[in-house]
Motif scaffolding. Structure first.
Motif, PDB file in Angstrom:
ATOM      1  N   ASP A 196       0.842  -1.201   0.000  1.00 14.95           N
ATOM      2  CA  ASP A 196       0.000   0.000   0.000  1.00 14.95           C
ATOM      3  C   ASP A 196       0.880   1.255   0.000  1.00 14.95           C
ATOM      4  O   ASP A 196       1.658   1.466   0.926  1.00 14.95           O
ATOM      5  N   TRP A 197       0.730   2.065  -1.012  1.00 17.44           N
ATOM      6  CA  TRP A 197       1.493   3.318  -1.080  1.00 17.44           C
ATOM      7  C   TRP A 197       0.650   4.447  -0.498  1.00 17.44           C
ATOM      8  O   TRP A 197      -0.498   4.639  -0.893  1.00 17.44           O
ATOM      9  N   SER A 198       1.227   5.191   0.403  1.00 18.80           N
ATOM     10  CA  SER A 198       0.519   6.314   1.009  1.00 18.80           C
ATOM     11  C   SER A 198       0.439   7.483   0.022  1.00 18.80           C
ATOM     12  O   SER A 198       1.152   7.527  -0.985  1.00 18.80           O
ATOM     13  N   GLU A 199      -0.420   8.435   0.339  1.00 19.58           N
ATOM     14  CA  GLU A 199      -0.538   9.628  -0.512  1.00 19.58           C
ATOM     15  C   GLU A 199       0.783  10.373  -0.590  1.00 19.58           C
ATOM     16  O   GLU A 199       1.164  10.876  -1.651  1.00 19.58           O
ATOM     17  N   ALA A 200       1.489  10.434   0.539  1.00 20.01           N
ATOM     18  CA  ALA A 200       2.777  11.135   0.557  1.00 20.01           C
ATOM     19  C   ALA A 200       3.802  10.429  -0.318  1.00 20.01           C
ATOM     20  O   ALA A 200       4.598  11.080  -1.023  1.00 20.01           O
ATOM     21  N   GLU A 201       3.790   9.100  -0.303  1.00 18.10           N
ATOM     22  CA  GLU A 201       4.731   8.345  -1.133  1.00 18.10           C
ATOM     23  C   GLU A 201       4.427   8.542  -2.619  1.00 18.10           C
ATOM     24  O   GLU A 201       5.341   8.734  -3.431  1.00 18.10           O
ATOM     25  N   ALA A 208       2.904  11.072  -3.970  1.00 17.47           N
ATOM     26  CA  ALA A 208       3.225  12.456  -4.319  1.00 17.47           C
ATOM     27  C   ALA A 208       4.724  12.629  -4.543  1.00 17.47           C
ATOM     28  O   ALA A 208       5.153  13.271  -5.511  1.00 17.47           O
ATOM     29  N   ALA A 209       5.544  12.055  -3.663  1.00 19.51           N
ATOM     30  CA  ALA A 209       6.996  12.172  -3.792  1.00 19.51           C
ATOM     31  C   ALA A 209       7.487  11.473  -5.057  1.00 19.51           C
ATOM     32  O   ALA A 209       8.391  11.965  -5.755  1.00 19.51           O
ATOM     33  N   THR A 210       6.898  10.329  -5.376  1.00 24.00           N
ATOM     34  CA  THR A 210       7.314   9.563  -6.545  1.00 24.00           C
ATOM     35  C   THR A 210       6.948  10.287  -7.833  1.00 24.00           C
ATOM     36  O   THR A 210       7.743  10.350  -8.780  1.00 24.00           O
ATOM     37  N   VAL A 211       5.747  10.848  -7.880  1.00 23.77           N
ATOM     38  CA  VAL A 211       5.335  11.625  -9.051  1.00 23.77           C
ATOM     39  C   VAL A 211       6.217  12.852  -9.209  1.00 23.77           C
ATOM     40  O   VAL A 211       6.651  13.194 -10.321  1.00 23.77           O
ATOM     41  N   ARG A 212       6.521  13.518  -8.103  1.00 26.79           N
ATOM     42  CA  ARG A 212       7.373  14.712  -8.154  1.00 26.79           C
ATOM     43  C   ARG A 212       8.752  14.366  -8.712  1.00 26.79           C
ATOM     44  O   ARG A 212       9.313  15.102  -9.533  1.00 26.79           O
ATOM     45  N   SER A 213       9.311  13.238  -8.275  1.00 31.36           N
ATOM     46  CA  SER A 213      10.613  12.813  -8.777  1.00 31.36           C
ATOM     47  C   SER A 213      10.559  12.558 -10.279  1.00 31.36           C
ATOM     48  O   SER A 213      11.471  12.953 -11.029  1.00 31.36           O
ATOM     49  N   TYR A 214       9.504  11.903 -10.728  1.00 32.38           N
ATOM     50  CA  TYR A 214       9.349  11.603 -12.152  1.00 32.38           C
ATOM     51  C   TYR A 214       9.241  12.897 -12.965  1.00 32.38           C
ATOM     52  O   TYR A 214       9.916  13.055 -13.987  1.00 32.38           O
TER      53      TYR A 214
END
Length: 285
Positions: free
Chosen positions: A7-12, A14-20
């Motif tokens: 389960d990926w949290s909203e914060a995770e 968000a951080a992953t999309v931002r990195s991409y």
């Protein structure tokens, strides 16, 4: 109770999309970057995730971007099954950073730097799986209804470079097969006669049979939609035994191509918005 490891949290997310999107911004700006370094920098912000898990999540983002009518970064194959929570986060971050969209769409109109001669190999690539852009999504309208494929289709310099690369490929193929006499007869008809014939290149099979080749070129991935005209569709139906569409992709970086034979409505899924097209993989060869 702690969430499951999957389960990926909203914060995770968000951080992953931002990195991409940071990598996408660098790529379309022509700046070097390292995917591995970005994955490693992201790990401390996540809950005990592996680099492979991050890579798959970035593939999720690639798929969502293509659904939204943009292009993904190079090297991350779009995931066919992606986590739905990625969609609103990608939309939210794009809406708050419209400069990324502007950079991506500006790239679609740039003239290619690659030389067409020798750009393509003889061996063709496999036909991609379909990722259909989601034109009906209301959030897409809020971020300006981007359409990388539609804008790129107007890039005459890119289209011409792709046609020259395919004409060169055809010429080298026939010469290598000992058919120099046929190679000399290749006609780049979109240049010699204009765009009214419904195809770009007249070439030949080794047997001497004619090949009517329409070329569609993109800097983006093989899964990117392309556009066909009413006349191209008409000619492909009337000349289905001779008609071929050659899709050139990754042009300017690691150019490759695949071929679709026969009528375009048989070989492609045609959308009603001006004949936006994607190949039918089962029928392509």
């Amino acid at each position: 109770m702690a969430g499951k490891p999957t389960d990926w949290s909203e914060a995770e997310v968000a951080a992953t999309v931002r990195s991409y999107l940071d990598m996408l911004r660098l790529e379309v700006s022509g700046q070097p970057y390292n995917k591995s370094q970005h994955r490693k920098a992201l790990l401390p912000l996540l809950s005990n995730r592996s680099e492979s898990a991050v890579e798959f999540k970035h593939q999720n983002v690639s798929a969502v971007l293509m659904k939204l009518g943009l292009r993904p970064i190079r090297g991350y194959q779009p995931a066919q099954n992606y986590q739905q929570s990625v969609v609103p986060e990608v939309q939210r971050q794009l809406a708050s950073s419209p400069s990324i969209i502007e950079l991506v769409l500006a790239e679609a109109l740039q003239a290619p730097e690659v030389r067409p001669v020798g750009a393509l190999d003889f061996v063709n690539s496999s036909v991609p799986s379909i990722i259909v852009p989601d034109a009906s999504n209301p959030m897409r309208a809020q971020i300006g209804r981007p359409d990388y494929a539609a804008i790129e289709a107007r890039n005459r310099a890119l289209g011409l470079a792709g046609e020259l690369a395919v004409a060169d490929l055809e010429h080298r193929r026939l010469v290598k097969a000992g058919k120099a006499n046929l190679a000399r007869k290749i006609d780049h008809v979109s240049r010699s006669r204009g765009d009214g014939d419904g195809y770009d290149i007249l070439s030949f099979e080794e047997s001497g049979k004619e090949k009517l080749i329409e070329v569609k070129t993109t800097r983006s991935r093989a899964e990117t939609a392309f556009f066909v005209t009413t006349n191209e569709l008409k000619v492909s139906r009337e000349q289905s035994d001779f008609y071929q569409l050659v899709r050139v992709f990754n042009f300017g970086h690691a150019p490759a191509w695949f071929r679709l034979r026969g009528s375009l409505d048989a070989s492609c899924v045609l959308e009603s918005n001006g004949f936006s097209a994607l190949p039918r993989p089962a029928l392509a060869h």
